[in-house]
Scaffold this active site. Structure first.
Site, PDB file in Angstrom:
ATOM      1  N   LYS A 166      10.610  -2.814  -7.315  1.00 53.61           N
ATOM      2  CA  LYS A 166      10.937  -4.178  -6.875  1.00 53.61           C
ATOM      3  C   LYS A 166       9.739  -5.106  -6.994  1.00 53.61           C
ATOM      4  O   LYS A 166       9.850  -6.223  -7.491  1.00 53.61           O
ATOM      5  CB  LYS A 166      11.409  -4.170  -5.407  1.00 53.61           C
ATOM      6  CG  LYS A 166      12.659  -3.376  -5.148  1.00 53.61           C
ATOM      7  CD  LYS A 166      13.108  -3.477  -3.697  1.00 53.61           C
ATOM      8  CE  LYS A 166      12.186  -2.834  -2.678  1.00 53.61           C
ATOM      9  NZ  LYS A 166      12.091  -1.377  -2.776  1.00 53.61           N
ATOM     10  N   ARG A 200      -1.239   3.515  -0.630  1.00 53.47           N
ATOM     11  CA  ARG A 200      -0.675   3.035   0.635  1.00 53.47           C
ATOM     12  C   ARG A 200      -0.484   4.217   1.583  1.00 53.47           C
ATOM     13  O   ARG A 200      -0.054   5.288   1.156  1.00 53.47           O
ATOM     14  CB  ARG A 200       0.671   2.355   0.373  1.00 53.47           C
ATOM     15  CG  ARG A 200       0.500   0.940  -0.116  1.00 53.47           C
ATOM     16  CD  ARG A 200       1.792   0.303  -0.589  1.00 53.47           C
ATOM     17  NE  ARG A 200       2.978   0.609   0.210  1.00 53.47           N
ATOM     18  CZ  ARG A 200       4.172   0.080  -0.026  1.00 53.47           C
ATOM     19  NH1 ARG A 200       4.331  -0.779  -1.014  1.00 53.47           N
ATOM     20  NH2 ARG A 200       5.207   0.395   0.721  1.00 53.47           N
ATOM     21  N   ARG A 240      11.154   7.652   4.319  1.00 58.22           N
ATOM     22  CA  ARG A 240      11.572   6.297   3.923  1.00 58.22           C
ATOM     23  C   ARG A 240      12.902   6.340   3.169  1.00 58.22           C
ATOM     24  O   ARG A 240      13.712   5.432   3.287  1.00 58.22           O
ATOM     25  CB  ARG A 240      10.488   5.633   3.067  1.00 58.22           C
ATOM     26  CG  ARG A 240       9.348   5.084   3.939  1.00 58.22           C
ATOM     27  CD  ARG A 240       8.089   4.867   3.158  1.00 58.22           C
ATOM     28  NE  ARG A 240       8.204   3.825   2.166  1.00 58.22           N
ATOM     29  CZ  ARG A 240       7.393   3.721   1.107  1.00 58.22           C
ATOM     30  NH1 ARG A 240       6.433   4.593   0.923  1.00 58.22           N
ATOM     31  NH2 ARG A 240       7.535   2.748   0.261  1.00 58.22           N
ATOM     32  N   ARG A 268       1.461   6.252  -6.915  1.00 54.11           N
ATOM     33  CA  ARG A 268       1.190   4.804  -6.904  1.00 54.11           C
ATOM     34  C   ARG A 268      -0.180   4.482  -6.317  1.00 54.11           C
ATOM     35  O   ARG A 268      -0.577   5.007  -5.290  1.00 54.11           O
ATOM     36  CB  ARG A 268       2.277   4.105  -6.080  1.00 54.11           C
ATOM     37  CG  ARG A 268       2.069   2.614  -5.926  1.00 54.11           C
ATOM     38  CD  ARG A 268       3.340   1.904  -5.539  1.00 54.11           C
ATOM     39  NE  ARG A 268       3.903   2.297  -4.257  1.00 54.11           N
ATOM     40  CZ  ARG A 268       5.082   1.855  -3.804  1.00 54.11           C
ATOM     41  NH1 ARG A 268       5.817   1.039  -4.522  1.00 54.11           N
ATOM     42  NH2 ARG A 268       5.515   2.240  -2.625  1.00 54.11           N
TER      43      ARG A 268
END
Ligand code: AMP
Length: 212
Positions: A13, A156, A167, A125
Site C-alpha cells: 500500500k 519496523r 497482524r 522489509r
C-alpha cells in the site's frame, strides 16, 4: 478523486500510495505514518501508541478518526487514504466525515496478495531513516545503507515474524469486513499485488481511469 487503498500488511500500500500521489497530485494520508510521527515526537500519546503498534494491534477507532479530520480539512487536493479505514466503524466514520465536508470517496482499491508472500515481504522489509525509501533485503545481497541516499536502514518493530502473524489475524478479523462494506458500492476494485510494483501501479492506474 478520493481513493481508499486497502490490502493486508505487506501488500504494498505504501509503495503504491506514493506513486499514485505523484501521478494524480493527491494528498497522501497514511495513518501508519501519522502514528509513527506521533511516536517519534516522544509525547505521552506517542508512548501509548507505540505500545499498541509494537504488539501488532490496532489503535482505537476514536483516536484514529480524530487524528484524521484535521488532515482531511487541511487540503483542497484529492486524497489517498493509505491504511485507513481498517475497521467497519472507521469506514462508517469516514463516510460521515466526507459527507459533512461535502466530499465523497470515488474509488476503493484492494491490493490482493497471498499471506505467504506478504509475510516474506514484511520480514525482509527495511526503511531508510533519512528518505523513507522502502526496500527488501536479500540473504544473498544484504543492504546496509539506503541505495537512494546512503541513509541508515531500520526494520519496523512490528515486522518480526510473530508480530506479522498477529497482524494478519487482526486483519482477517477487523479489516476484511471493510471489504464487504465497500464491495457492493460500485467503487470497489481488486488488483493483483503479486507482481512487480510497476505492474501493480499500471493496473491500479488503468482501473482508476476506467472508473472515472
Ligand atoms: P501501517 O503502516 O499501515 O502498516 O500501520 C502500522 C500500524 O499502525 C498498524 O499495525 C496499526 O497498529 C496502526 N494503524 C495504522 N493505521 C491504523 C488504523 N486505520 N486503525 C488502527 N490502527 C492503525
Amino acid at each position: 478523486m478520493n481513493i481508499i487503498l486497502m490490502g493486508c500488511p505487506g501488500a504494498g500500500k505504501g509503495t503504491q500510495a506514493v506513486k499514485l500521489q505523484q501521478m494524480f497530485h493527491l494528498h497522501h494520508i497514511s495513518t501508519g505514518d501519522v502514528l509513527r510521527a506521533e511516536i517519534a515526537s516522544g509525547s505521552p500519546l506517542g508512548k501509548q501508541i507505540a505500545a499498541i503498534i509494537d504488539k501488532g494491534n490496532l489503535v482505537p477507532d476514536e483516536m484514529i478518526i480524530s487524528m484524521l479530520e484535521n488532515s482531511v480539512k487541511s487540503t483542497d487536493k484529492g486524497i489517498i487514504f493509505d491504511g485507513f479505514p481498517r475497521t467497519v466503524a472507521q469506514a462508517q466514520a469516514l463516510d460521515e466525515m466526507m459527507h459533512r465536508l461535502h466530499h465523497r470517496i470515488t474509488h476503493v482499491v484492494m491490493i490482493e496478495l497471498p499471506q505467504e508472500e506478504a509475510v516474506r515481504r514484511i520480514t525482509s522489509r527495511r526503511q531508510c531513516k533519512k528518505c523513507g525509501e522502502i526496500l527488501h533485503i536479500d540473504v544473498k545481497n544484504p543492504l546496509t545503507k539506503c541505495p537512494v541516499c546512503g541513509g541508515e536502514l531500520y526494520a519496523r518493530p512490528d515486522d518480526t515474524p510473530a508480530r506479522a502473524k498477529h497482524r494478519f489475524d487482526v486483519y482477517r478479523q477487523e479489516t476484511l469486513p471493510v471489504k464487504n462494506y465497500y464491495q457492493s458500492s460500485g467503487k470497489y476494485v481488486e488488483i493483483n499485488g503479486y507482481q512487480e510494483p510497476q505492474k501493480v501501479f499500471e493496473d491500479i492506474e488503468k482501473s482508476l481511469k476506467k472508473n472515472k
